[in-house]
Write a protein that holds these residues in place. Structure first.
Motif, mmCIF file in Angstrom:
data_model
loop_
_atom_site.group_PDB
_atom_site.id
_atom_site.type_symbol
_atom_site.label_atom_id
_atom_site.label_comp_id
_atom_site.label_asym_id
_atom_site.label_seq_id
_atom_site.Cartn_x
_atom_site.Cartn_y
_atom_site.Cartn_z
ATOM 1 N N GLY A 43 0.820 -1.207 0.000
ATOM 2 C CA GLY A 43 0.000 0.000 0.000
ATOM 3 C C GLY A 43 0.849 1.249 0.000
ATOM 4 N N ALA A 44 0.162 2.362 0.012
ATOM 5 C CA ALA A 44 0.838 3.659 -0.071
ATOM 6 C C ALA A 44 0.578 4.459 1.203
ATOM 7 C CB ALA A 44 0.309 4.428 -1.282
ATOM 8 N N PHE A 45 1.462 5.407 1.442
ATOM 9 C CA PHE A 45 1.259 6.316 2.566
ATOM 10 C C PHE A 45 0.126 7.276 2.234
ATOM 11 C CE2 PHE A 45 5.550 5.011 3.680
ATOM 12 C CZ PHE A 45 5.458 4.914 5.059
ATOM 13 N N ALA A 46 -0.701 7.575 3.249
ATOM 14 C CA ALA A 46 -1.795 8.530 3.104
ATOM 15 C C ALA A 46 -1.727 9.514 4.271
ATOM 16 C CB ALA A 46 -3.142 7.810 3.117
ATOM 17 N N PRO A 47 -2.053 10.787 4.031
ATOM 18 C CA PRO A 47 -2.005 11.766 5.120
ATOM 19 C C PRO A 47 -3.048 11.477 6.195
ATOM 20 C CG PRO A 47 -2.733 12.787 3.049
ATOM 21 C CD PRO A 47 -2.440 11.357 2.760
ATOM 22 N N VAL A 48 -2.641 11.637 7.465
ATOM 23 C CA VAL A 48 -3.578 11.456 8.583
ATOM 24 C C VAL A 48 -3.673 12.696 9.461
ATOM 25 C CG1 VAL A 48 -3.469 8.936 8.689
ATOM 26 C CG2 VAL A 48 -1.829 10.290 9.994
ATOM 27 N N ALA A 49 -2.679 13.589 9.377
ATOM 28 C CA ALA A 49 -2.710 14.813 10.200
ATOM 29 C C ALA A 49 -1.765 15.845 9.596
ATOM 30 C CB ALA A 49 -2.310 14.514 11.631
ATOM 31 N N TYR A 62 1.886 -0.822 11.354
ATOM 32 C CA TYR A 62 1.677 0.489 10.756
ATOM 33 C C TYR A 62 3.023 1.162 10.567
ATOM 34 C CZ TYR A 62 -3.219 -0.065 11.883
ATOM 35 O OH TYR A 62 -4.497 -0.523 11.949
ATOM 36 N N LYS A 63 3.125 1.951 9.510
ATOM 37 C CA LYS A 63 4.323 2.745 9.260
ATOM 38 C C LYS A 63 3.890 4.202 9.191
ATOM 39 C CE LYS A 63 6.949 -0.762 6.899
ATOM 40 N NZ LYS A 63 8.380 -0.796 6.959
ATOM 41 N N TYR A 64 4.715 5.071 9.781
ATOM 42 C CA TYR A 64 4.454 6.503 9.762
ATOM 43 C C TYR A 64 5.684 7.222 9.221
ATOM 44 C CZ TYR A 64 0.498 5.565 12.818
ATOM 45 O OH TYR A 64 -0.688 5.097 13.348
ATOM 46 N N GLN A 65 5.433 8.298 8.501
ATOM 47 C CA GLN A 65 6.514 9.179 8.076
ATOM 48 C C GLN A 65 6.010 10.611 8.138
ATOM 49 O OE1 GLN A 65 7.575 7.996 4.083
ATOM 50 N NE2 GLN A 65 5.923 9.132 3.134
ATOM 51 N N VAL A 66 6.952 11.543 8.270
ATOM 52 C CA VAL A 66 6.615 12.957 8.332
ATOM 53 C C VAL A 66 7.142 13.628 7.074
ATOM 54 C CG1 VAL A 66 6.896 15.118 9.594
ATOM 55 C CG2 VAL A 66 6.720 12.960 10.854
ATOM 56 N N LYS A 67 6.239 14.289 6.358
ATOM 57 C CA LYS A 67 6.621 15.080 5.186
ATOM 58 C C LYS A 67 6.728 16.531 5.629
ATOM 59 C CE LYS A 67 3.704 16.202 1.741
ATOM 60 N NZ LYS A 67 2.864 16.054 0.541
#
Length: 131
Positions: free
Chosen positions: A58-64, A90-95
């Protein structure tokens, strides 16, 4: 001596991180996932977009989204929607979005294991129908 000092100063400012090394963390308490980080140098930063990916594919999607508060600030997001997905990883990243139009910088991804009970997942789905 002045030239050497100027070059050293320039290299420090160019390589200064927006997010403090090692501060991006996520943990699960079985109900929610909390994601935290500390900013370091927010020069030119407009905002942060926290993105999540459930599972391996899957792809990363914005959550906040968070507007920059200034150097050395704390940021925290409590993900109370993670239970709605049946995945346990779950994986999280900050843009990081900049004001000058330069390409965004990414921090992460970080991985967290999160298991919720079927009762919690069902109750959360029922609650969401009535909101």
């Amino acid at each position: 001596f002045t030239l050497v000092f100027s070059i050293a100063l320039l290299s420090v400012s160019v390589f200064a991180g927006v997010i403090k090394d090692g501060s991006l963390r996520a943990n699960s308490d079985g109900s929610y996932i909390t994601v935290r980080w500390l900013s370091e140098d927010e020069t030119g930063v407009v905002n942060y977009v926290l993105e999540r990916k459930a599972g391996i594919n899957g792809a990363f999607a914005p959550v906040a989204e968070f507007y920059a508060k200034g150097n050395n600030s704390r940021y925290e997001f409590v993900d109370d929607n993670a239970f709605r997905v049946s995945e346990s990883i779950y994986k999280y990243q900050v843009k990081v979005v900049f004001s000058n139009g330069q390409s965004p910088a990414y921090y992460g991804p970080i991985t967290v294991s999160h298991r919720t009970s079927d009762v919690r997942r069902t109750w959360g789905s029922i609650k969401a129908m009535f909101q």
